[in-house]
Write a protein that holds these residues in place. Structure first.
Motif, PDB file in Angstrom:
ATOM      1  N   LEU A 158      -8.895   8.673  76.296  1.00 22.20           N
ATOM      2  CA  LEU A 158      -8.340   8.937  74.974  1.00 22.20           C
ATOM      3  C   LEU A 158      -9.252   8.330  73.915  1.00 22.20           C
ATOM      4  O   LEU A 158      -9.672   7.177  74.044  1.00 22.20           O
ATOM      5  N   ILE A 159      -9.559   9.115  72.882  1.00 19.96           N
ATOM      6  CA  ILE A 159     -10.355   8.585  71.771  1.00 19.96           C
ATOM      7  C   ILE A 159      -9.434   8.010  70.696  1.00 19.96           C
ATOM      8  O   ILE A 159      -9.624   6.886  70.231  1.00 19.96           O
ATOM      9  N   ALA A 160      -8.455   8.788  70.298  1.00 20.38           N
ATOM     10  CA  ALA A 160      -7.597   8.353  69.184  1.00 20.38           C
ATOM     11  C   ALA A 160      -6.267   9.090  69.207  1.00 20.38           C
ATOM     12  O   ALA A 160      -6.170  10.216  69.698  1.00 20.38           O
ATOM     13  N   THR A 161      -5.273   8.420  68.644  1.00 19.23           N
ATOM     14  CA  THR A 161      -3.933   8.994  68.479  1.00 19.23           C
ATOM     15  C   THR A 161      -3.694   9.210  66.990  1.00 19.23           C
ATOM     16  O   THR A 161      -3.817   8.271  66.195  1.00 19.23           O
ATOM     17  N   GLY A 162      -3.361  10.431  66.610  1.00 20.62           N
ATOM     18  CA  GLY A 162      -3.102  10.751  65.207  1.00 20.62           C
ATOM     19  C   GLY A 162      -1.641  10.525  64.853  1.00 20.62           C
ATOM     20  O   GLY A 162      -0.751  11.102  65.481  1.00 20.62           O
ATOM     21  N   LEU A 163      -1.398   9.666  63.879  1.00 18.35           N
ATOM     22  CA  LEU A 163      -0.026   9.354  63.451  1.00 18.35           C
ATOM     23  C   LEU A 163       0.231   9.953  62.081  1.00 18.35           C
ATOM     24  O   LEU A 163      -0.512   9.696  61.127  1.00 18.35           O
ATOM     25  N   GLU A 164       1.302  10.724  62.009  1.00 15.29           N
ATOM     26  CA  GLU A 164       1.609  11.461  60.784  1.00 15.29           C
ATOM     27  C   GLU A 164       2.508  10.649  59.858  1.00 15.29           C
ATOM     28  O   GLU A 164       3.503  10.063  60.310  1.00 15.29           O
ATOM     29  N   PHE A 165       2.174  10.667  58.574  1.00 18.25           N
ATOM     30  CA  PHE A 165       3.020  10.051  57.550  1.00 18.25           C
ATOM     31  C   PHE A 165       3.532  11.147  56.621  1.00 18.25           C
ATOM     32  O   PHE A 165       2.871  12.147  56.418  1.00 18.25           O
ATOM     33  N   PRO A 166       4.742  10.945  56.044  1.00  9.07           N
ATOM     34  CA  PRO A 166       5.384  12.063  55.354  1.00  9.07           C
ATOM     35  C   PRO A 166       4.728  12.435  54.029  1.00  9.07           C
ATOM     36  O   PRO A 166       4.840  13.581  53.586  1.00  9.07           O
ATOM     37  N   ASP A 167       4.072  11.481  53.401  1.00 12.03           N
ATOM     38  CA  ASP A 167       3.459  11.783  52.102  1.00 12.03           C
ATOM     39  C   ASP A 167       2.400  10.721  51.795  1.00 12.03           C
ATOM     40  O   ASP A 167       2.252   9.732  52.521  1.00 12.03           O
ATOM     41  N   GLU A 168       1.710  10.928  50.692  1.00 15.24           N
ATOM     42  CA  GLU A 168       0.604  10.030  50.354  1.00 15.24           C
ATOM     43  C   GLU A 168       1.102   8.609  50.088  1.00 15.24           C
ATOM     44  O   GLU A 168       0.456   7.628  50.496  1.00 15.24           O
ATOM     45  N   ALA A 169       2.259   8.483  49.449  1.00  9.11           N
ATOM     46  CA  ALA A 169       2.763   7.137  49.102  1.00  9.11           C
ATOM     47  C   ALA A 169       3.069   6.323  50.366  1.00  9.11           C
ATOM     48  O   ALA A 169       2.702   5.145  50.465  1.00  9.11           O
ATOM     49  N   ALA A 170       3.730   6.947  51.326  1.00  7.54           N
ATOM     50  CA  ALA A 170       4.063   6.239  52.574  1.00  7.54           C
ATOM     51  C   ALA A 170       2.799   5.882  53.338  1.00  7.54           C
ATOM     52  O   ALA A 170       2.676   4.793  53.911  1.00  7.54           O
ATOM     53  N   TRP A 171       1.857   6.808  53.345  1.00  8.61           N
ATOM     54  CA  TRP A 171       0.580   6.585  54.030  1.00  8.61           C
ATOM     55  C   TRP A 171      -0.180   5.425  53.368  1.00  8.61           C
ATOM     56  O   TRP A 171      -0.646   4.500  54.040  1.00  8.61           O
ATOM     57  N   ARG A 172      -0.255   5.462  52.039  1.00 14.26           N
ATOM     58  CA  ARG A 172      -1.022   4.436  51.333  1.00 14.26           C
ATOM     59  C   ARG A 172      -0.381   3.060  51.477  1.00 14.26           C
ATOM     60  O   ARG A 172      -1.074   2.052  51.682  1.00 14.26           O
ATOM     61  N   SER A 173       0.920   3.003  51.399  1.00 17.14           N
ATOM     62  CA  SER A 173       1.566   1.684  51.519  1.00 17.14           C
ATOM     63  C   SER A 173       1.370   1.122  52.928  1.00 17.14           C
ATOM     64  O   SER A 173       1.243  -0.093  53.109  1.00 17.14           O
ATOM     65  N   THR A 174       1.305   2.005  53.926  1.00 21.69           N
ATOM     66  CA  THR A 174       1.075   1.537  55.302  1.00 21.69           C
ATOM     67  C   THR A 174      -0.343   0.999  55.462  1.00 21.69           C
ATOM     68  O   THR A 174      -0.546  -0.078  56.032  1.00 21.69           O
ATOM     69  N   ILE A 175      -1.341   1.738  54.962  1.00 20.04           N
ATOM     70  CA  ILE A 175      -2.708   1.240  55.144  1.00 20.04           C
ATOM     71  C   ILE A 175      -2.948  -0.021  54.285  1.00 20.04           C
ATOM     72  O   ILE A 175      -3.687  -0.920  54.689  1.00 20.04           O
ATOM     73  N   ASP A 176      -2.273  -0.104  53.137  1.00 19.17           N
ATOM     74  CA  ASP A 176      -2.377  -1.332  52.333  1.00 19.17           C
ATOM     75  C   ASP A 176      -1.768  -2.518  53.082  1.00 19.17           C
ATOM     76  O   ASP A 176      -2.314  -3.630  53.079  1.00 19.17           O
ATOM     77  N   ALA A 177      -0.624  -2.276  53.744  1.00 16.42           N
ATOM     78  CA  ALA A 177       0.023  -3.360  54.505  1.00 16.42           C
ATOM     79  C   ALA A 177      -0.852  -3.788  55.684  1.00 16.42           C
ATOM     80  O   ALA A 177      -0.963  -4.985  55.991  1.00 16.42           O
ATOM     81  N   LEU A 178      -1.490  -2.820  56.343  1.00 12.58           N
ATOM     82  CA  LEU A 178      -2.380  -3.154  57.461  1.00 12.58           C
ATOM     83  C   LEU A 178      -3.560  -3.991  56.986  1.00 12.58           C
ATOM     84  O   LEU A 178      -3.919  -5.007  57.604  1.00 12.58           O
ATOM     85  N   ALA A 179      -4.167  -3.566  55.879  1.00 17.56           N
ATOM     86  CA  ALA A 179      -5.302  -4.319  55.342  1.00 17.56           C
ATOM     87  C   ALA A 179      -4.851  -5.708  54.899  1.00 17.56           C
ATOM     88  O   ALA A 179      -5.542  -6.711  55.147  1.00 17.56           O
ATOM     89  N   GLY A 180      -3.675  -5.781  54.290  1.00 19.63           N
ATOM     90  CA  GLY A 180      -3.138  -7.066  53.830  1.00 19.63           C
ATOM     91  C   GLY A 180      -2.864  -8.023  54.978  1.00 19.63           C
ATOM     92  O   GLY A 180      -2.910  -9.243  54.807  1.00 19.63           O
ATOM     93  N   ALA A 181      -2.580  -7.464  56.156  1.00 14.72           N
ATOM     94  CA  ALA A 181      -2.307  -8.300  57.335  1.00 14.72           C
ATOM     95  C   ALA A 181      -3.588  -8.643  58.086  1.00 14.72           C
ATOM     96  O   ALA A 181      -3.534  -9.244  59.163  1.00 14.72           O
ATOM     97  N   GLY A 182      -4.740  -8.230  57.522  1.00 12.64           N
ATOM     98  CA  GLY A 182      -6.025  -8.617  58.107  1.00 12.64           C
ATOM     99  C   GLY A 182      -6.628  -7.609  59.065  1.00 12.64           C
ATOM    100  O   GLY A 182      -7.655  -7.892  59.700  1.00 12.64           O
TER     101      GLY A 182
END
Ligand SMILES: [Fe+2]
Length: 300
Positions: free
Chosen positions: A62-86
């Motif tokens: 397996l190379i990668a698993t694609g995870l779907e987010f419902p809209d840009e806001a949900a997607w952006r807040s998730t990647i911001d939270a991931l970056a914020g957690a290091g």
């Protein structure tokens, strides 16, 4: 909860033609016949332009698993939270997004090293499924519109507790149940759901796996279609990892077969759909109601 579904998988294959033959001739998926500069092949099962990208490589995994987010806001807040957690979050280029048929995506690794591609805005093309084996429909939606993803996948996660925290606190999955499989002392599987009724979309297994994925699951509508896939797999000489059986947790009645290169594929029907509002996670020491007699190659 923000993640909507497990939308696609990228699979590295030493023999993409063999994988396509298996995907179309045994699983009944449709060759998407997409052009690709790197020569990848694509399999579709519904309105999505593809669900499985099979990429030529010198190893099968397996190379990668694609995870779907419902809209840009949900997607952006998730990647911001991931970056914020290091966590290191890498933005995909417009060309890479185009190849995945998504509006935008970013890549991150979970604590076990599994690569995730977080995306939003899948670009649907509504080409109808014409299954080469006559599968009437793969179960990827509910109430005709809500996406439930391609099915589910189980990822290896030897450090399972930190992985569960990562998924439940940052990605946005909910814990559905924990299984301590009989005969696998000290190991466990954590099943997690996304924001759709499928009993689990991602599960974590507390051991390693050379293929980078313990198994992937696709679902059809009827027992007959599982039986027909069984016959096709037998005829093609495919190795059966498990006989027909039914799981206790998601009620899936399924077989497990081995794709070329060694990725296990669960092929089932009758998966449980859950209303999560009043759900309480469960713990189990039994994986199956009946059947699923396992036969792993090289394991006596
Ligand atoms: Fe499964």
């Amino acid at each position: 909860m923000s993640v909507s579904a497990v939308g696609y998988l990228r699979i590295a294959s030493t023999d993409t033609s063999a994988w396509m033959d298996f995907g179309t001739g045994v699983l009944g998926l449709m060759d998407a016949q997409r052009a690709d500069d790197a020569g990848a092949r694509f399999l579709r099962m519904d309105d999505h332009p593809f669900r499985f990208m099979i990429e030529s490589a010198d190893a099968d995994k397996l190379i990668a698993t694609g995870l779907e987010f419902p809209d840009e806001a949900a997607w952006r807040s998730t990647i911001d939270a991931l970056a914020g957690a290091g966590h290191t979050v890498t933005a995909g280029s417009p060309e890479e997004a185009q190849r995945r048929c998504v509006t935008a995506f970013s890549t991150v690794q979970d604590p076990a090293g599994n690569t995730l591609e977080l995306y939003w805005g899948r670009k649907l093309d509504y080409v109808p499924l014409v299954s080469p084996t006559g599968v009437s429909r793969f179960v990827t939606t509910y109430q005709q519109s809500g996406d439930m993803g391609f099915g589910h996948c189980v990822l290896p996660a030897p450090d399972i507790e930190s992985c569960v925290d990562f998924y439940t606190q940052l990605i946005g999955t909910g814990l559905t149940d924990t299984l301590y499989p009989p005969g696998l002392d000290g190991l466990q599987i954590k099943f997690m759901h996304a924001n759709n009724p499928r009993q689990h979309s991602i599960a974590l297994f507390s051991g390693p796996h050379p293929a980078g994925i313990v198994h992937m699951m696709v679902e059809v509508q009827t027992l007959d279609e599982v039986g027909q896939a069984m016959k096709r797999a037998e005829k093609a000489g495919v190795h059966f990892l498990a006989t027909l059986g039914r799981h206790v947790n998601d009620n899936m009645c399924s077989i497990y077969i081995l794709a070329p290169g060694g990725i296990a594929v669960e092929y089932g029907y009758d998966g449980l759909l859950i209303d999560w509002e009043n759900y309480v996670p469960t713990v189990s020491v039994e994986g199956d109601l009946w059947g699923h007699e396992y036969n792993f190659p090289g394991v006596n």
